[in-house]
Write a protein that holds these residues in place. Structure first.
Motif, mmCIF file in Angstrom:
data_model
loop_
_atom_site.group_PDB
_atom_site.id
_atom_site.type_symbol
_atom_site.label_atom_id
_atom_site.label_comp_id
_atom_site.label_asym_id
_atom_site.label_seq_id
_atom_site.Cartn_x
_atom_site.Cartn_y
_atom_site.Cartn_z
ATOM 1 N N TYR A 168 0.770 -1.425 0.019
ATOM 2 C CA TYR A 168 -0.352 0.047 -0.056
ATOM 3 C C TYR A 168 0.928 0.443 0.130
ATOM 4 O O TYR A 168 0.858 1.799 0.323
ATOM 5 N N GLY A 169 2.271 1.286 -0.435
ATOM 6 C CA GLY A 169 3.330 1.902 -1.133
ATOM 7 C C GLY A 169 4.036 3.248 0.476
ATOM 8 O O GLY A 169 4.097 4.210 0.188
ATOM 9 N N GLN A 170 3.904 2.548 1.562
ATOM 10 C CA GLN A 170 4.444 3.013 2.500
ATOM 11 C C GLN A 170 5.931 1.993 2.962
ATOM 12 O O GLN A 170 6.052 0.672 2.118
ATOM 13 N N GLU A 171 6.805 2.296 3.194
ATOM 14 C CA GLU A 171 7.717 1.761 3.957
ATOM 15 C C GLU A 171 7.727 1.300 5.099
ATOM 16 O O GLU A 171 6.780 1.312 5.668
ATOM 17 N N ASN A 172 8.433 0.352 6.215
ATOM 18 C CA ASN A 172 7.977 -0.503 6.812
ATOM 19 C C ASN A 172 8.640 0.123 8.204
ATOM 20 O O ASN A 172 9.929 0.923 8.128
ATOM 21 N N LEU A 173 7.077 0.497 8.965
ATOM 22 C CA LEU A 173 7.772 0.918 10.491
ATOM 23 C C LEU A 173 7.668 -0.190 10.995
ATOM 24 O O LEU A 173 8.324 0.806 12.431
ATOM 25 N N THR A 174 6.977 -1.360 11.124
ATOM 26 C CA THR A 174 7.287 -2.281 12.246
ATOM 27 C C THR A 174 8.444 -3.746 11.755
ATOM 28 O O THR A 174 7.651 -4.176 11.379
#
Length: 263
Positions: free
Chosen positions: A87-93
């Protein structure tokens, strides 16, 4: 004559079949595909359906064949997060497990099932998959998002406490879900670190938490049953009248679909 009667009896007793994609789990160096009993129990005991468990680790080559055999799709929760790249985001977790095989199986599965008119019920991760499959995105860390509450469970407590009702959700007035629940607000459990940020195409909210987070969604433009919920109605479902209504409604939708197929 007796053979025909037997066949008619068998057809009359046929229960709807519901596809349940499994997820990956590693145990002692071995890769497993798993499904938790707590998700299957209400499908069998309340919805009156037969689960068909599908491994998600072999790609989508057999997706159409799976869907041709079933009368509904049931997407469960899991300990893994959806890959944010989808969904077009970097992995923050990065410390949280992912299950990309399930992602790459379930997202096209959702779109195909909806196109076929199959009833669909998604719980927790399943609701999030529905949102992402239709172009929506996610809050990866609700607990660090201004204005939103921490919706995670306390993992230091017994499981029964983790799954206890912890906050109310307000149902959108004059919707089928509010009518089904027979009230404007219901208590729910809360065991998720992520939640819907932007709704996918065609999705509308059916319920919100106190902080405004979307807790239930549907696709009002489609004729079939579609529902995603962020809480866990499968937990001790038979003891919860709201959960019973949800699983009964899903089971009825799957029965209707099965009857249509048999005509």
């Amino acid at each position: 004559m007796s053979n025909n009667n037997t066949g008619n009896t068998q057809n009359a007793k046929r229960k709807p079949v519901v596809l349940m994609p499994m997820g990956a789990q590693e145990r002692k160096g071995h890769d497993y595909q798993v499904m938790t009993k707590k998700y299957m129990s209400p499908l069998v005991e309340i919805s009156g359906c037969v689960p068909l468990l599908a491994p998600t680790c072999f790609g989508t080559e057999d997706l159409e064949q799976y869907l041709s055999m079933v009368d509904g799709v049931y997407l469960t929760g899991a300990g893994s997060n959806i890959d944010p790249a989808l969904y077009g985001q970097e992995n923050l977790t990065p410390d949280k497990s992912q299950d990309r095989d399930r992602d790459l199986f379930d997202l096209p599965l959702i779109r195909a099932a909806l196109d076929m008119g199959l009833p669909l019920f998604g719980i927790c991760r399943g609701m999030q998959e529905l949102n992402v499959a239709l172009g929506g995105d996610m809050h990866q860390k609700l607990y660090q998002t201004p204005g939103l509450n921490d919706h995670r469970e306390d993992t230091t407590t017994p499981v029964a406490e983790q799954y206890a009702d912890i906050h109310p959700v307000r149902l959108v007035p004059n919707t089928w879900l509010a009518e089904l629940m027979q009230q404007d607000e219901i208590p729910v459990n809360s065991l998720h670190g992520q939640g819907i940020k932007t709704l996918g195409k065609g999705l509308q909210a059916l319920a919100h938490a106190e902080d405004g987070l979307v807790e239930a969604v549907h696709l009002p433009e489609l004729p079939q049953f579609t529902l995603g919920v962020q809480w866990h109605p499968e937990w001790l479902a038979a003891q919860n009248p709201h959960s019973v209504r949800l699983f009964q409604a899903f089971g009825e939708a799957c029965r209707n679909r099965a009857e249509q197929r048999s005509r």
